[in-house]
Design an enzyme around this catalytic site. Structure first.
Site, PDB file in Angstrom:
ATOM      1  N   ASP A  30       6.484  46.791  69.726  1.00 31.66           N
ATOM      2  CA  ASP A  30       5.590  47.457  68.785  1.00 31.66           C
ATOM      3  C   ASP A  30       4.861  48.597  69.504  1.00 31.66           C
ATOM      4  O   ASP A  30       4.413  48.448  70.638  1.00 31.66           O
ATOM      5  CB  ASP A  30       4.580  46.457  68.212  1.00 31.66           C
ATOM      6  N   ASN A  87       4.165  40.045  57.515  1.00 32.27           N
ATOM      7  CA  ASN A  87       3.194  40.617  56.578  1.00 32.27           C
ATOM      8  C   ASN A  87       3.946  41.119  55.350  1.00 32.27           C
ATOM      9  O   ASN A  87       4.973  41.801  55.482  1.00 32.27           O
ATOM     10  CB  ASN A  87       2.439  41.774  57.229  1.00 32.27           C
ATOM     11  N   GLY A  93      -1.060  42.945  54.326  1.00 28.51           N
ATOM     12  CA  GLY A  93      -1.272  43.901  55.406  1.00 28.51           C
ATOM     13  C   GLY A  93      -0.025  44.648  55.836  1.00 28.51           C
ATOM     14  O   GLY A  93       0.014  45.236  56.912  1.00 28.51           O
ATOM     15  N   GLN A  94       0.999  44.639  54.972  1.00 30.26           N
ATOM     16  CA  GLN A  94       2.239  45.343  55.331  1.00 30.26           C
ATOM     17  C   GLN A  94       2.032  46.851  55.245  1.00 30.26           C
ATOM     18  O   GLN A  94       1.497  47.359  54.254  1.00 30.26           O
ATOM     19  CB  GLN A  94       3.374  44.920  54.387  1.00 30.26           C
ATOM     20  N   HIS A 100      10.162  43.096  58.661  1.00 30.95           N
ATOM     21  CA  HIS A 100      10.067  42.881  60.109  1.00 30.95           C
ATOM     22  C   HIS A 100       9.316  41.597  60.393  1.00 30.95           C
ATOM     23  O   HIS A 100       8.399  41.231  59.667  1.00 30.95           O
ATOM     24  CB  HIS A 100       9.395  44.060  60.810  1.00 30.95           C
ATOM     25  N   HIS A 102       6.965  39.983  63.202  1.00 32.73           N
ATOM     26  CA  HIS A 102       6.170  40.221  64.403  1.00 32.73           C
ATOM     27  C   HIS A 102       6.287  39.004  65.320  1.00 32.73           C
ATOM     28  O   HIS A 102       6.144  37.867  64.864  1.00 32.73           O
ATOM     29  CB  HIS A 102       4.686  40.370  64.059  1.00 32.73           C
TER      30      HIS A 102
HETATM   31  P1  5GP Z   1       3.071  45.773  59.340  1.00 32.78           P
HETATM   32  O1  5GP Z   1       1.616  46.192  59.279  1.00 32.78           O
HETATM   33  O2  5GP Z   1       3.887  46.523  58.312  1.00 32.78           O
HETATM   34  O3  5GP Z   1       3.273  44.307  59.289  1.00 32.78           O
HETATM   35  O4  5GP Z   1       3.571  46.192  60.789  1.00 32.78           O
HETATM   36  C1  5GP Z   1       4.102  47.433  61.104  1.00 32.78           C
HETATM   37  C2  5GP Z   1       4.115  47.510  62.599  1.00 32.78           C
HETATM   38  O5  5GP Z   1       4.967  48.574  62.974  1.00 32.78           O
HETATM   39  C3  5GP Z   1       2.732  47.793  63.222  1.00 32.78           C
HETATM   40  O6  5GP Z   1       2.421  46.758  64.128  1.00 32.78           O
HETATM   41  C4  5GP Z   1       2.926  49.149  63.894  1.00 32.78           C
HETATM   42  O7  5GP Z   1       2.234  49.249  65.107  1.00 32.78           O
HETATM   43  C5  5GP Z   1       4.437  49.210  64.089  1.00 32.78           C
HETATM   44  N1  5GP Z   1       4.980  50.552  64.077  1.00 32.78           N
HETATM   45  C6  5GP Z   1       4.749  51.522  63.144  1.00 32.78           C
HETATM   46  N2  5GP Z   1       5.429  52.632  63.429  1.00 32.78           N
HETATM   47  C7  5GP Z   1       6.123  52.363  64.577  1.00 32.78           C
HETATM   48  C8  5GP Z   1       7.023  53.144  65.374  1.00 32.78           C
HETATM   49  O8  5GP Z   1       7.324  54.306  65.098  1.00 32.78           O
HETATM   50  N3  5GP Z   1       7.544  52.531  66.484  1.00 32.78           N
HETATM   51  C9  5GP Z   1       7.237  51.252  66.815  1.00 32.78           C
HETATM   52  N4  5GP Z   1       7.801  50.765  67.929  1.00 32.78           N
HETATM   53  N5  5GP Z   1       6.396  50.488  66.082  1.00 32.78           N
HETATM   54  C10 5GP Z   1       5.841  51.048  64.979  1.00 32.78           C
END
Ligand code: 5GP
Ligand code: ZN
Length: 114
Positions: A30, A87, A93-94, A100, A102
């Site tokens: 991440d 999420n 919180g997505q 994905h 985590h």
């Molecule tokens: P969500 O909030 O949708 O569950 O998680 C999205 C995750 O993607 C976040 O933890 C954020 O830091 C990560 N993320 C967003 N854009 C990028 C990116 O361009 N590269 C990487 N490696 N992680 C990303």
């Protein structure tokens, strides 16, 4: 999906620190880690969220979760413990609408989550 950031990561059109890939999934670090270990496991095929899956996708979903567990082992946090998080939607919180998992660990996690 052409404008999806995680599709681009899976296709290596934008850089990321990939730590595992196979025919169905890709795992990478991440970019904004919330714990000492913070890995994301994504399906190669574009799926907006777990809410779009059904029983026909159970093989893919189990592969993502088991890959998350394997990544925890690879990162050396399997014994200390870790959290797999999916999420989903606004209240979940997505922020990136490509499914994905985590993989978070390397420190104690709190409950309930914020
Ligand atoms: P969500 O909030 O949708 O569950 O998680 C999205 C995750 O993607 C976040 O933890 C954020 O830091 C990560 N993320 C967003 N854009 C990028 C990116 O361009 N590269 C990487 N490696 N992680 C990303
Ligand atoms: Zn995508």
């Amino acid at each position: 999906m052409s404008d999806c950031i995680f599709c681009k990561i899976a296709d290596k059109k934008i850089p990321s620190k990939i730590i595992h890939e196979d025919d169905k999934a890709v795992a990478f670090e991440d970019v904004n880690p919330q714990a000492p270990t913070h890995v994301l496991v994504i399906p190669r095929k574009h799926v907006a969220s777990i809410a779009e899956l059904n029983a026909a996708d159970s093989g893919l979903l189990s592969h993502l979760m088991l890959t998350g567990a394997a990544m925890a082992k690879q990162k050396g946090i399997a014994d200390s413990g870790y959290r797999l998080v999916v999420n989903t939607g606004k209240h979940g919180g997505q922020t990136v609408f490509h499914l994905h998992v985590h993989v978070l660990g390397g420190r104690p996690m709190h409950w309930p989550p914020g």
